[in-house]
Design a protein around this motif. Structure first.
Motif, mmCIF file in Angstrom:
data_model
loop_
_atom_site.group_PDB
_atom_site.id
_atom_site.type_symbol
_atom_site.label_atom_id
_atom_site.label_comp_id
_atom_site.label_asym_id
_atom_site.label_seq_id
_atom_site.Cartn_x
_atom_site.Cartn_y
_atom_site.Cartn_z
ATOM 1 N N ASP A 100 -0.224 6.149 -9.077
ATOM 2 C CA ASP A 100 -1.445 6.922 -9.313
ATOM 3 C C ASP A 100 -2.411 6.008 -10.059
ATOM 4 O O ASP A 100 -2.247 5.780 -11.260
ATOM 5 C CB ASP A 100 -1.155 8.175 -10.121
ATOM 6 C CG ASP A 100 -2.385 9.055 -10.309
ATOM 7 O OD1 ASP A 100 -3.514 8.589 -10.030
ATOM 8 O OD2 ASP A 100 -2.208 10.205 -10.729
ATOM 9 N N VAL B 109 0.010 5.392 -0.991
ATOM 10 C CA VAL B 109 -0.033 6.437 0.026
ATOM 11 C C VAL B 109 0.951 7.561 -0.291
ATOM 12 O O VAL B 109 0.626 8.738 -0.184
ATOM 13 C CB VAL B 109 0.258 5.840 1.430
ATOM 14 C CG1 VAL B 109 0.378 6.932 2.476
ATOM 15 C CG2 VAL B 109 -0.826 4.846 1.813
ATOM 16 N N ASN B 110 2.178 7.195 -0.723
ATOM 17 C CA ASN B 110 3.196 8.221 -0.956
ATOM 18 C C ASN B 110 3.149 8.830 -2.360
ATOM 19 O O ASN B 110 3.968 9.674 -2.694
ATOM 20 C CB ASN B 110 4.598 7.689 -0.626
ATOM 21 C CG ASN B 110 5.083 6.620 -1.582
ATOM 22 O OD1 ASN B 110 4.659 6.532 -2.723
ATOM 23 N ND2 ASN B 110 5.997 5.793 -1.109
ATOM 24 N N GLY B 111 2.215 8.374 -3.186
ATOM 25 C CA GLY B 111 2.033 8.969 -4.512
ATOM 26 C C GLY B 111 2.889 8.378 -5.616
ATOM 27 O O GLY B 111 2.830 8.837 -6.758
ATOM 28 N N THR B 112 3.667 7.338 -5.310
ATOM 29 C CA THR B 112 4.463 6.672 -6.346
ATOM 30 C C THR B 112 3.555 6.001 -7.373
ATOM 31 O O THR B 112 3.877 5.925 -8.543
ATOM 32 C CB THR B 112 5.405 5.632 -5.709
ATOM 33 O OG1 THR B 112 6.202 6.275 -4.728
ATOM 34 C CG2 THR B 112 6.297 4.988 -6.740
ATOM 35 N N GLU C 263 0.815 -1.222 0.000
ATOM 36 C CA GLU C 263 0.000 0.000 0.000
ATOM 37 C C GLU C 263 0.850 1.274 0.000
ATOM 38 O O GLU C 263 0.373 2.332 -0.399
ATOM 39 C CB GLU C 263 -0.922 0.036 1.222
ATOM 40 C CG GLU C 263 -2.145 -0.826 1.084
ATOM 41 C CD GLU C 263 -3.103 -0.660 2.252
ATOM 42 O OE1 GLU C 263 -2.637 -0.516 3.399
ATOM 43 O OE2 GLU C 263 -4.317 -0.684 2.003
ATOM 44 N N ALA C 264 2.087 1.172 0.443
ATOM 45 C CA ALA C 264 2.940 2.355 0.584
ATOM 46 C C ALA C 264 3.022 3.210 -0.679
ATOM 47 O O ALA C 264 2.898 4.437 -0.597
ATOM 48 C CB ALA C 264 4.333 1.952 1.059
ATOM 49 N N PRO C 265 3.210 2.634 -1.872
ATOM 50 C CA PRO C 265 3.303 3.497 -3.055
ATOM 51 C C PRO C 265 1.997 4.210 -3.411
ATOM 52 O O PRO C 265 2.015 5.254 -4.059
ATOM 53 C CB PRO C 265 3.755 2.559 -4.170
ATOM 54 C CG PRO C 265 3.507 1.192 -3.677
ATOM 55 C CD PRO C 265 3.499 1.244 -2.186
ATOM 56 N N LYS D 275 5.524 -1.763 -9.880
ATOM 57 C CA LYS D 275 5.957 -0.901 -8.770
ATOM 58 C C LYS D 275 5.804 -1.611 -7.422
ATOM 59 O O LYS D 275 6.676 -1.512 -6.555
ATOM 60 C CB LYS D 275 5.183 0.412 -8.782
ATOM 61 C CG LYS D 275 5.598 1.320 -9.929
ATOM 62 C CD LYS D 275 4.811 2.619 -9.943
ATOM 63 C CE LYS D 275 5.275 3.520 -11.080
ATOM 64 N NZ LYS D 275 4.530 4.799 -11.110
#
Length: 105
Positions: free
Chosen positions: A52, A47-50, A43-45, A64
């Motif tokens: 879309d 949340v951090n916008g990596t 889920e991290a990417p 990713k």
């Protein structure tokens, strides 16, 4: 010897269009993997916008997520399924014979 995998299914909160992800990771006989940790990593990417989900294809989202998972759980086969609205998507089987360092994103 049986091949073992653990899996998690999740939909990142607040993501539109609805994105559904399944991550399967090869595990070894004496190993325990924290499934909640897999979800947090995947889920991290989002949340951090990596990632879309509005513009990235399911294939790019999978790649990713894979680069993060493989970095934390190296030398194992990983399968990732990403779908849009649970209707259509992609499943990619990442094999350890093609390490994540060779993945071009």
């Amino acid at each position: 010897d049986a091949k073992r995998k653990v899996f998690v299914n999740f939909s990142p909160a607040g993501i539109w269009p609805n994105c559904h992800v399944r991550v399967e990771i090869e595990v070894f006989r004496t190993e325990t993997i924290d499934l909640e940790n897999i979800i947090l990593l995947a889920e991290a990417p989002f949340v951090n916008g990596t990632i879309d989900a509005r513009t990235d294809s399911c294939e790019i989202i999978s790649d990713k997520i894979y680069s993060i998972i493989a970095n934390n759980y190296p030398n194992r086969n990983i399968n990732i399924t990403v779908s849009s609205d649970n209707d259509s998507g992609v499943t990619i089987n990442y094999n350890i014979t093609k390490p994540y360092q060779q993945l071009a994103i």
